[in-house]
Design a protein around this motif. Structure first.
Motif, short mmCIF file in Angstrom:
data_model
loop_
_atom_site.label_atom_id
_atom_site.label_comp_id
_atom_site.label_asym_id
_atom_site.label_seq_id
_atom_site.Cartn_x
_atom_site.Cartn_y
_atom_site.Cartn_z
N TYR A 32 35.43 34.46 40.45
CA TYR A 32 34.85 34.75 39.15
C TYR A 32 34.83 33.42 38.38
CZ TYR A 32 36.07 39.57 40.32
OH TYR A 32 36.20 40.79 40.95
N PHE A 34 33.78 31.27 34.68
CA PHE A 34 33.60 31.46 33.24
C PHE A 34 33.35 30.11 32.57
CE2 PHE A 34 35.61 35.66 33.46
CZ PHE A 34 36.43 35.52 34.57
N LYS A 49 29.75 34.43 32.07
CA LYS A 49 30.60 34.58 33.25
C LYS A 49 29.76 34.98 34.44
CE LYS A 49 31.81 39.31 31.93
NZ LYS A 49 32.92 40.22 31.51
N PHE A 51 30.25 36.85 38.28
CA PHE A 51 31.14 37.46 39.28
C PHE A 51 30.38 38.04 40.45
CE2 PHE A 51 30.52 40.41 35.77
CZ PHE A 51 30.20 41.61 36.36
N GLU A 94 38.68 32.40 38.39
CA GLU A 94 39.67 33.43 38.69
C GLU A 94 39.36 33.96 40.08
OE1 GLU A 94 40.55 36.32 35.62
OE2 GLU A 94 40.63 37.86 37.15
N ALA A 99 43.82 38.37 40.12
CA ALA A 99 43.15 39.03 39.01
C ALA A 99 43.96 38.88 37.73
CB ALA A 99 42.95 40.50 39.35
N GLY A 100 43.31 38.45 36.69
CA GLY A 100 43.97 38.29 35.41
C GLY A 100 44.52 36.90 35.19
N GLY B 99 43.10 42.95 35.33
CA GLY B 99 43.15 43.10 36.77
C GLY B 99 41.87 42.75 37.50
N GLN B 100 40.88 42.26 36.78
CA GLN B 100 39.66 41.88 37.47
C GLN B 100 38.90 40.87 36.62
OE1 GLN B 100 37.21 45.36 37.93
NE2 GLN B 100 37.82 46.20 35.97
N GLY B 101 38.27 39.94 37.29
CA GLY B 101 37.61 38.87 36.56
C GLY B 101 36.41 39.30 35.77
N SER B 102 35.86 40.46 36.10
CA SER B 102 34.69 40.91 35.36
C SER B 102 35.05 41.41 33.97
CB SER B 102 33.99 42.02 36.14
OG SER B 102 34.87 43.11 36.35
N ASP B 103 36.34 41.53 33.69
CA ASP B 103 36.79 42.03 32.42
C ASP B 103 36.94 40.87 31.43
OD1 ASP B 103 39.76 43.86 31.34
OD2 ASP B 103 37.67 43.99 30.68
N THR B 104 36.23 40.87 30.34
CA THR B 104 36.21 39.75 29.41
C THR B 104 37.52 39.65 28.64
OG1 THR B 104 33.82 39.87 29.16
CG2 THR B 104 35.05 38.77 27.40
#
Lengths: 114, 116
Positions: A32, A34, A49, A51, A94, A99-100, B99-104
């Protein structure tokens, strides 16, 4: 481990000129990606972004970025820079397995000349 | 408020003192992140909360650093026995799911910590 390189520490462009900020990442699979902007005294704001899907991503404020897998790059572009675009820009990556946990580049400071 | 808030905005402390930094995420966001931004550098990941638990604490620089989150909302980052190298801007972010990169991630304005 994932990593991000922003080769240009500082870039100066004239207002109205085009802009390209470089970002190279290191990661084995498709990450991912950004771009964030940080104006003086303010927090980071997400510009765009990537993904999955279309490799050309449109963002806010007229910015776009293109994911190029072959070059491990995710360069940020804007066709015509405005004085208000002067800020610091950060590229981040990422990995799906982390994740995160975003890894940020050291940033590129953009100065806009009148 | 509509965004992520952090307090205090500025903190000056003496070496060896403990400090607490607070983050109020956007209401309803389950994920919360702490980053550190040292002068002239990018952001360094510190810790990530999903709800009240921290799946990833790997970024905490030393055992002087700790963080907690209560009620799935407010988080506190505590630095014990502060050192001059702890001086930085500490940024908090929150996201809806995590928990996921698609989450801003939405960032707060940060707390500038200066250790004298």
């Amino acid at each position: 481990a994932q990593s991000v390189t922003q080769p240009d520490i500082h870039i100066t462009v004239s207002e109205g000129a085009s802009l390209e900020l470089r970002c190279n990442y290191s990661y084995g699979a498709t990450p991912y990606l950004f771009w964030y902007v940080q104006s003086p005294g303010q927090g980071l704001q997400l510009l765009l972004k990537y993904f999955s899907g279309d490799t050309l991503v449109q963002g806010i404020k007229g910015f776009e970025a293109e994911f190029k897998r072959s070059q491990s790059s995710f360069n940020l572009r804007k066709p015509s820079v405005h004085w208000s675009d002067a800020a610091e820009y950060f590229c981040a990556v990422e990995a799906g397995t982390n994740a995160g946990k975003s890894t940020f580049g050291d940033g590129t400071t953009l100065t806009v000349k009148p | 408020g509509a965004g992520v808030s952090q307090s205090p905005s500025n903190k000056v402390t003496e070496k060896g003192k403990d400090v607490e930094l607070r983050c109020d995420p956007i209401s309803g966001h389950t994920a919360l992140y702490w980053y550190r931004q040292s002068l002239g550098q990018g952001l360094e990941f510190l810790i990530y909360f999903q709800g009240n638990s921290a799946p990833d604490k790997s970024g905490l620089p030393s055992d002087r650093f700790s963080a907690e989150r209560t009620g799935g909302s407010v988080s506190t980052l505590t630095i014990q026995r502060t050192q001059q190298e702890d001086s930085a801007v500490y940024l908090c972010a929150s996201s809806l799911f995590g928990g996921q990169g698609s989450d801003t991630q939405y960032f707060g304005p940060g707390t500038r910590l200066t250790v004298l």
